[in-house]
Design a protein around this motif. Structure first.
Motif, short mmCIF file in Angstrom:
data_model
loop_
_atom_site.label_atom_id
_atom_site.label_comp_id
_atom_site.label_asym_id
_atom_site.label_seq_id
_atom_site.Cartn_x
_atom_site.Cartn_y
_atom_site.Cartn_z
N PRO A 1 0.84 -1.20 0.00
CA PRO A 1 0.00 0.00 0.00
C PRO A 1 0.87 1.25 0.00
CG PRO A 1 0.00 -1.01 2.16
CD PRO A 1 0.74 -1.93 1.24
N PRO A 2 0.35 2.36 -0.51
CA PRO A 2 1.14 3.59 -0.52
C PRO A 2 1.41 4.08 0.90
CG PRO A 2 -1.12 4.03 -1.16
CD PRO A 2 -0.98 2.55 -1.06
N ALA A 3 2.51 4.77 1.08
CA ALA A 3 2.85 5.31 2.40
C ALA A 3 1.84 6.39 2.77
CB ALA A 3 4.25 5.89 2.36
N ARG A 4 1.48 6.40 4.03
CA ARG A 4 0.52 7.40 4.50
C ARG A 4 1.20 8.30 5.50
NH1 ARG A 4 -5.35 4.68 4.87
NH2 ARG A 4 -5.16 3.42 3.00
N GLY A 5 0.70 9.52 5.60
CA GLY A 5 1.24 10.47 6.56
C GLY A 5 0.84 10.09 7.97
N GLU A 6 1.34 10.84 8.91
CA GLU A 6 1.02 10.60 10.31
C GLU A 6 -0.45 10.87 10.54
OE1 GLU A 6 2.83 12.40 14.06
OE2 GLU A 6 4.53 12.21 12.69
N LYS A 7 -1.08 10.06 11.40
CA LYS A 7 -2.48 10.29 11.73
C LYS A 7 -2.58 11.51 12.62
CE LYS A 7 -4.49 5.74 11.38
NZ LYS A 7 -5.27 4.70 12.07
N LYS A 8 -3.51 12.38 12.29
CA LYS A 8 -3.72 13.58 13.09
C LYS A 8 -4.70 13.25 14.20
CE LYS A 8 -3.01 16.55 9.12
NZ LYS A 8 -3.58 17.50 8.20
N SER A 9 -4.45 13.77 15.39
CA SER A 9 -5.39 13.53 16.48
C SER A 9 -6.59 14.45 16.29
CB SER A 9 -4.73 13.77 17.83
OG SER A 9 -4.40 15.13 17.96
N VAL A 10 -7.74 13.90 16.52
CA VAL A 10 -8.98 14.65 16.36
C VAL A 10 -9.56 14.89 17.73
CG1 VAL A 10 -11.30 14.60 15.36
CG2 VAL A 10 -9.40 13.56 14.13
N LYS A 11 -9.90 16.14 18.02
CA LYS A 11 -10.47 16.48 19.31
C LYS A 11 -11.91 15.96 19.36
CE LYS A 11 -11.39 20.28 22.42
NZ LYS A 11 -11.44 21.72 22.60
N MET A 12 -12.23 15.25 20.42
CA MET A 12 -13.58 14.73 20.59
C MET A 12 -14.53 15.87 20.89
SD MET A 12 -13.48 11.43 20.21
CE MET A 12 -14.92 10.82 21.05
N PHE A 13 -15.76 15.75 20.40
CA PHE A 13 -16.80 16.74 20.67
C PHE A 13 -17.24 16.60 22.11
CE2 PHE A 13 -21.32 17.85 20.85
CZ PHE A 13 -21.23 19.18 20.49
N ASP A 14 -17.30 17.70 22.83
CA ASP A 14 -17.71 17.69 24.23
C ASP A 14 -18.79 18.74 24.43
OD1 ASP A 14 -17.94 17.40 26.94
OD2 ASP A 14 -16.09 18.45 27.41
N ALA A 15 -20.02 18.30 24.62
CA ALA A 15 -21.14 19.22 24.80
C ALA A 15 -21.52 19.36 26.27
CB ALA A 15 -22.35 18.75 24.00
N SER A 16 -20.59 19.02 27.16
CA SER A 16 -20.92 19.04 28.57
C SER A 16 -20.66 20.39 29.23
CB SER A 16 -20.12 17.96 29.30
OG SER A 16 -18.74 18.22 29.18
N LYS A 17 -20.15 21.34 28.48
CA LYS A 17 -19.89 22.66 29.05
C LYS A 17 -21.21 23.38 29.31
CE LYS A 17 -15.62 23.02 26.44
NZ LYS A 17 -15.01 23.64 25.30
N GLU A 18 -21.29 24.06 30.42
CA GLU A 18 -22.50 24.81 30.75
C GLU A 18 -22.71 25.90 29.71
OE1 GLU A 18 -25.87 25.26 32.88
OE2 GLU A 18 -24.31 23.81 33.37
N GLY A 19 -23.91 26.03 29.24
CA GLY A 19 -24.23 27.06 28.26
C GLY A 19 -24.24 26.54 26.84
N ASP A 20 -23.59 25.40 26.57
CA ASP A 20 -23.66 24.82 25.24
C ASP A 20 -25.07 24.30 25.00
OD1 ASP A 20 -21.03 25.35 24.81
OD2 ASP A 20 -20.35 23.28 25.01
N THR A 21 -25.51 24.34 23.78
CA THR A 21 -26.84 23.83 23.47
C THR A 21 -26.73 22.65 22.52
OG1 THR A 21 -27.12 25.35 21.62
CG2 THR A 21 -27.94 26.08 23.75
#
Length: 76
Positions: free
Chosen positions: A12-32
């Motif tokens: 398979p072709p060489a792939r770049g480094e995997k980028k970390s993806v920030k998880m969605f967090d809707a637990s902050k007060e005020g988020d809808t």
């Protein structure tokens, strides 16, 4: 005679480094977030009538009801 290429010979072709993806967090007060639940038509009708008669939005009434239930049941 040339050697036949098989699937196992193909790399398979060489792939770049995997980028970390920030998880969605809707637990902050005020988020809808969208709430989509089915309720019986009598409750839905009452909610609309209550919103019209009090001048509050349905969202405000639901939030107030949840706050009252939270105070009654305690923090989960």
């Amino acid at each position: 005679m040339a050697k036949r290429t098989t699937v196992g010979d193909i790399q398979p072709p060489a792939r770049g480094e995997k980028k970390s993806v920030k998880m969605f967090d809707a637990s902050k007060e005020g988020d809808t977030t969208q709430l989509s639940n089915r309720i019986n038509s009598g409750h839905a009708r009452y909610l609309r009538l209550l919103a019209a008669s009090t001048g509050k939005s349905q969202k405000e009434l639901l939030e107030q009801a949840i706050d009252l239930l939270r105070a009654e049941a305690g923090e989960i």
